[in-house]
Design a protein around this motif. Sequence first.
Motif, mmCIF file in Angstrom:
data_model
loop_
_atom_site.group_PDB
_atom_site.id
_atom_site.type_symbol
_atom_site.label_atom_id
_atom_site.label_comp_id
_atom_site.label_asym_id
_atom_site.label_seq_id
_atom_site.Cartn_x
_atom_site.Cartn_y
_atom_site.Cartn_z
ATOM 1 N N ASP A 98 0.871 -1.185 0.000
ATOM 2 C CA ASP A 98 0.000 0.000 0.000
ATOM 3 C C ASP A 98 0.903 1.228 0.000
ATOM 4 N N LYS A 99 1.050 1.847 -1.157
ATOM 5 C CA LYS A 99 1.968 2.981 -1.290
ATOM 6 C C LYS A 99 1.528 4.191 -0.484
ATOM 7 N N SER A 100 0.233 4.230 -0.153
ATOM 8 C CA SER A 100 -0.270 5.386 0.616
ATOM 9 C C SER A 100 0.290 5.393 2.034
ATOM 10 N N LYS A 101 0.761 4.233 2.502
ATOM 11 C CA LYS A 101 1.309 4.144 3.850
ATOM 12 C C LYS A 101 2.753 4.622 3.900
ATOM 13 N N GLY A 102 3.333 4.863 2.731
ATOM 14 C CA GLY A 102 4.712 5.323 2.711
ATOM 15 C C GLY A 102 5.698 4.172 2.725
ATOM 16 N N SER A 103 6.955 4.549 2.789
ATOM 17 C CA SER A 103 7.990 3.536 2.762
ATOM 18 C C SER A 103 8.500 3.261 4.171
ATOM 19 N N PRO A 104 9.149 2.143 4.411
ATOM 20 C CA PRO A 104 9.702 1.829 5.735
ATOM 21 C C PRO A 104 10.673 2.895 6.221
ATOM 22 N N SER A 105 11.439 3.456 5.301
ATOM 23 C CA SER A 105 12.403 4.488 5.717
ATOM 24 C C SER A 105 11.691 5.732 6.218
ATOM 25 N N LEU A 106 10.579 6.072 5.568
ATOM 26 C CA LEU A 106 9.793 7.242 6.008
ATOM 27 C C LEU A 106 9.169 6.994 7.379
ATOM 28 N N ILE A 107 8.653 5.770 7.564
ATOM 29 C CA ILE A 107 8.063 5.407 8.851
ATOM 30 C C ILE A 107 9.133 5.460 9.940
ATOM 31 N N GLN A 108 10.312 4.973 9.614
ATOM 32 C CA GLN A 108 11.411 4.951 10.581
ATOM 33 C C GLN A 108 11.781 6.371 11.006
ATOM 34 N N LYS A 109 11.781 7.295 10.050
ATOM 35 C CA LYS A 109 12.076 8.697 10.369
ATOM 36 C C LYS A 109 11.010 9.278 11.285
ATOM 37 N N GLN A 110 9.752 8.940 11.038
ATOM 38 C CA GLN A 110 8.662 9.438 11.905
ATOM 39 C C GLN A 110 8.823 8.909 13.331
ATOM 40 N N ILE A 111 9.203 7.629 13.430
ATOM 41 C CA ILE A 111 9.406 7.019 14.752
ATOM 42 C C ILE A 111 10.533 7.728 15.493
ATOM 43 N N GLU A 112 11.622 7.947 14.775
ATOM 44 C CA GLU A 112 12.775 8.604 15.396
ATOM 45 C C GLU A 112 12.416 10.038 15.825
ATOM 46 N N LYS A 113 11.608 10.710 15.053
ATOM 47 C CA LYS A 113 11.216 12.082 15.373
ATOM 48 C C LYS A 113 10.363 12.125 16.641
ATOM 49 N N ILE A 114 9.420 11.173 16.717
ATOM 50 C CA ILE A 114 8.547 11.126 17.885
ATOM 51 C C ILE A 114 9.352 10.782 19.135
ATOM 52 N N GLU A 115 10.241 9.796 18.991
ATOM 53 C CA GLU A 115 11.062 9.408 20.139
ATOM 54 C C GLU A 115 11.941 10.561 20.605
ATOM 55 N N PHE A 116 12.455 11.320 19.652
ATOM 56 C CA PHE A 116 13.291 12.470 20.006
ATOM 57 C C PHE A 116 12.465 13.515 20.747
ATOM 58 N N THR A 117 11.246 13.732 20.294
ATOM 59 C CA THR A 117 10.361 14.722 20.914
ATOM 60 C C THR A 117 10.032 14.315 22.348
ATOM 61 N N ILE A 118 9.691 13.055 22.529
ATOM 62 C CA ILE A 118 9.334 12.552 23.851
ATOM 63 C C ILE A 118 10.502 12.706 24.821
ATOM 64 N N GLN A 119 11.713 12.461 24.307
ATOM 65 C CA GLN A 119 12.889 12.480 25.163
ATOM 66 C C GLN A 119 13.398 13.899 25.460
ATOM 67 N N THR A 120 13.115 14.833 24.609
ATOM 68 C CA THR A 120 13.726 16.173 24.744
ATOM 69 C C THR A 120 12.746 17.265 25.152
ATOM 70 N N GLU A 121 11.472 17.013 25.001
ATOM 71 C CA GLU A 121 10.504 18.071 25.313
ATOM 72 C C GLU A 121 9.686 17.688 26.534
ATOM 73 N N ALA A 122 9.247 18.773 27.199
ATOM 74 C CA ALA A 122 8.384 18.578 28.360
ATOM 75 C C ALA A 122 6.953 18.541 27.854
ATOM 76 N N LEU A 123 6.391 17.354 27.812
ATOM 77 C CA LEU A 123 5.071 17.160 27.208
ATOM 78 C C LEU A 123 4.030 16.976 28.298
ATOM 79 N N SER A 124 2.845 17.390 27.959
ATOM 80 C CA SER A 124 1.728 17.169 28.884
ATOM 81 C C SER A 124 1.419 15.678 28.858
ATOM 82 N N PHE A 125 0.710 15.266 29.868
ATOM 83 C CA PHE A 125 0.379 13.856 29.972
ATOM 84 C C PHE A 125 -0.410 13.369 28.757
#
Length: 284
Positions: free
Chosen positions: A99-126
């Motif tokens: 399903d090309k609409s879901k993107g490629s594994p590399s794109l998904i991996q970048k999104q995961i890394e971005k979210i993990e970076f945000t969680i680790q570096t920013e003060a987020l609300s619950f």
Amino acid sequence: MDEKVEVKQQLEQLKKEIHLLSVSLKQLSEQKESKYKEKDGLNQDLNNYIKTAKELRDKKKEIDTKIRDLKGKRQVFNKGLSEMWGKFREIKANVVPKDKSKGSPSLIQKQIEKIEFTIQTEALSFEREKKMMRQLKELKAQLGEMKLEDAKFKELRDFKDDVKEKKVEADDIHIEIQKLATESTDIFKKLTEKSELIAKAKETREKINVDLQGLKAQISEIDVRLEKFLQQWGALTSLPVFTEQEMIPAVQKKAEAAMEKLKSKGKLTKEDILAMQGQNMKRR
């Protein structure tokens, strides 16, 4: 008529008959010799034909054995290919189109890394952290599915490559079989030609044998007649109507010539032998 004159006439007639028979005997002997030479040459050709035919048969047998072995090998390859194509279809049926609409594994991996970076570096609300964790979980699950599908696609590609490789080997065997079959056909044509030459040579040799039998029969017949005439000659020249001096040209001369031929290791004719015998009879 004077007995001496009558005997001379008989001798003259015998001389003509003996000469004619001697000429015929010589001609027949030459023909016989020629036929034997022709037969010897034919036998040599025939032996060469048979030798070549045997070599061709052995070569064809060797090639036909190779063809039979290769056909067996090809059959095994074709059976294996059939099974591999069946397995290939099974693997292909279990692979879900991407399903090309879901993107490629590399794109998904970048999104995961971005979210993990945000969680680790920013003060987020619950609530926001909870939401991002949920997104992270979904993305990782999606990435896992993609990797699983990629593994299936890789398995499919690798298996397809194996099938192609096996097919190339099977095709090579088929090409080799065709090449050997053509060579076997060519040898069969040459073998057929040699067989025809052998049959023709044997037929010609048989005709030569018949001719030789005929020539031998004629020579034997002439030998009998010549011996008879020479015996008559010897009997006539032994009559007391001739003086010894008169007989020298008629008998002794022939006997002496035959003896000279014998001394020089020449080949004596029937006439020579009988002349020598006649001379011995005269002496007795």
